[in-house]
Write an enzyme that holds these catalytic residues in place. Sequence first.
Site, PDB file in Angstrom:
ATOM      1  N   GLU A   1      -6.142  -9.223   3.750  1.00 24.22           N
ATOM      2  CA  GLU A   1      -5.130  -8.584   4.590  1.00 24.22           C
ATOM      3  C   GLU A   1      -5.070  -9.390   5.869  1.00 24.22           C
ATOM      4  OE1 GLU A   1      -5.691  -4.385   5.356  1.00 24.22           O
ATOM      5  OE2 GLU A   1      -6.275  -3.995   3.286  1.00 24.22           O
TER       6      GLU A   1
ATOM      7  N   ASN B   1     -12.316  -1.349  -0.630  1.00 28.17           N
ATOM      8  CA  ASN B   1     -11.566  -1.934   0.482  1.00 28.17           C
ATOM      9  C   ASN B   1     -12.220  -1.510   1.794  1.00 28.17           C
ATOM     10  OD1 ASN B   1      -8.977  -2.871   1.975  1.00 28.17           O
ATOM     11  ND2 ASN B   1      -9.211  -0.745   2.649  1.00 28.17           N
ATOM     12  N   GLU B   2     -12.396  -2.430   2.686  1.00 22.40           N
ATOM     13  CA  GLU B   2     -12.942  -2.136   4.022  1.00 22.40           C
ATOM     14  C   GLU B   2     -14.062  -1.095   3.915  1.00 22.40           C
ATOM     15  OE1 GLU B   2      -9.907  -1.484   7.048  1.00 22.40           O
ATOM     16  OE2 GLU B   2      -9.259  -3.571   6.854  1.00 22.40           O
TER      17      GLU B   2
ATOM     18  N   GLU C   1       0.837  -1.207   0.000  1.00 21.45           N
ATOM     19  CA  GLU C   1       0.000   0.000   0.000  1.00 21.45           C
ATOM     20  C   GLU C   1       0.870   1.255   0.000  1.00 21.45           C
ATOM     21  OE1 GLU C   1      -2.740   0.082   3.305  1.00 21.45           O
ATOM     22  OE2 GLU C   1      -3.752   1.868   2.535  1.00 21.45           O
TER      23      GLU C   1
ATOM     24  N   TYR D   1      -6.535  -9.263  11.240  1.00 21.66           N
ATOM     25  CA  TYR D   1      -5.296  -8.892  11.921  1.00 21.66           C
ATOM     26  C   TYR D   1      -5.356  -9.479  13.331  1.00 21.66           C
ATOM     27  CZ  TYR D   1      -4.158  -5.568   8.219  1.00 21.66           C
ATOM     28  OH  TYR D   1      -3.834  -4.987   7.007  1.00 21.66           O
TER      29      TYR D   1
HETATM   30  O1  AHR Z   1      -2.779  -2.535   6.292  1.00 26.44           O
HETATM   31  C1  AHR Z   1      -3.072  -1.303   6.901  1.00 26.44           C
HETATM   32  C2  AHR Z   1      -4.554  -0.965   6.842  1.00 26.44           C
HETATM   33  O2  AHR Z   1      -5.273  -1.912   7.554  1.00 26.44           O
HETATM   34  C3  AHR Z   1      -5.181  -0.990   5.465  1.00 26.44           C
HETATM   35  O3  AHR Z   1      -4.991   0.188   4.780  1.00 26.44           O
HETATM   36  C4  AHR Z   1      -6.618  -1.183   5.794  1.00 26.44           C
HETATM   37  O4  AHR Z   1      -7.312  -1.850   4.776  1.00 26.44           O
HETATM   38  C5  AHR Z   1      -6.606  -1.958   7.100  1.00 26.44           C
HETATM   39  O5  AHR Z   1      -7.414  -1.393   8.051  1.00 26.44           O
END
Ligand code: AHR
Length: 499
Positions: free
Chosen positions: A299, A174-175, A27, A243
């Site tokens: 991600e 995205n998101e 990114e 995450y």
């Molecule tokens: O990877 C960092 C951020 O995490 C990305 O931009 C976003 O999609 C997620 O919240």
Amino acid sequence: MADARIVVRLDEPIAQINPNIYGHFAEHLGTCIYDGVWVGPDSPIPNIDGIRRDVVEALKRLNPPVIRWPGGCFADDYHWQDGIGPHEERPRTVNLWWGESIESNHFGTHEFIRFCRLVGAAPYLCGNVGSGSPRELRDWVEYCNFSGESTLAMTRAANGSAEPFDVCYWGVGNENWGCGGRFCPEDYGTEYKRFSTFLHDMSGTPLYLIACGPNGNNPDWTRRFMSKIGDYSRIHGYAAHYYCGTAGTATEYTVDQWYQLLQRSRKVETLIAQQRAILDGYQPVGVGARRRIGLIIDEWGTWHPPTPGRHPKHLWQQNTMRDALVAASTLDIFNRHADKVVMANIAQTINVLQAMILTDGADMLTTPTYHVYEMYKAHQGGMSVRTTVDTPNVTFAGAEGDESMPMLAVSASHKEDLLTVSVVNYAADTPIEAAIDLRQGRARGGHVRVLRAADIHGHNTFESPHAVEPATAPLDRSGEMWPFTFAPASVTVLHIHLG
Ligand code: AHR
């Protein structure tokens, strides 16, 4: 020393491991792109038309199948037209999400495609839904993929590429539950239908359209989005983000925090099972049939607290043996669910979050996570087979009292008569002797690679860039069953010749 038993059931195939499970995400954030990938053609740092040569060489060794770009949150504020044409004419814009850095737009579509080709990866472009329009995204598809004489295709040719880029993977936002527009699932469903209607296969390149899935394992987002869109003909992939966060800091953690983070990373397995089951409810599959909508973990990785001295919005973090074990055990989960996961992109490739590579000016190092990707590449495209593991548990202090988890994680795949068995020993200080039982198979030697460090906090620094690296040794074992000792806090890959 603890005892365990690992049974590799060669006669129980799961599915072929999609190489895209070993994908990456880069990114415009911090120094991932600028400094990490792009230094510009006039830089004293050796480069190929502006792209760092050392980074290209290092990434090539991983066989990266796919790279997702330009974001992340950046994607829903990115306008692709800003990143084409002569560098000096490109606008300087503000990176809204990541510290308001000035974005030179010098790394745009052509530079990204060049980077992908240099490292041998397929490009995956994430489109702007949050602040863009269906017109803008359909034009990006035309610019990249159309081979005829439209104005956009001719502009691409004038900018240096007469041949189309043939981009297959396209993210529709995205998101979008967060930085991508704060939509509810129904409103995003409406937008998804509108945007995807105008995204067509052009000049023979079939598009693989990817919808934004949930934040973690959120069944409500998936059910409401899937119910809203109703017609599934314009959706090929469905992307969740997971995450696992942190416990302690990137480099300072107790033994309990070592286990807490590893335990949390394992929860992606529940996400895969539950999200896959929900999708299957909308798109039932017959026995033996292929699933039409692929589950993607777009991600994933660790996310440690900001590193002192670094911009907190640049998400730079060190990468230790604990990150390596998170990576290995997560890849083992993806391998074991090769029938359910079609792509996964770790966040992020360089200098951001759980990176493969860290750079500092002209210096570059590869992280313990990089070494896991290099060790595990033999799984790409292999046939995943079922494994069963009898292993002691380890007990540790979790956030809400005592918790326990198995000491070992395993996955196995084979290509013809080459069997790859990867094993994570989570136990911080206990070696484990396991009986390896190749049900329906016999070993005829091979080799073994082990990643470990003297300490659970082991990592590479610019002063000591080779402190943590895998060691390789011959594997002089034969027959159906034999013992192997797994070092504490280690990642092991056994490459076994069958015969
Ligand atoms: O990877 C960092 C951020 O995490 C990305 O931009 C976003 O999609 C997620 O919240």
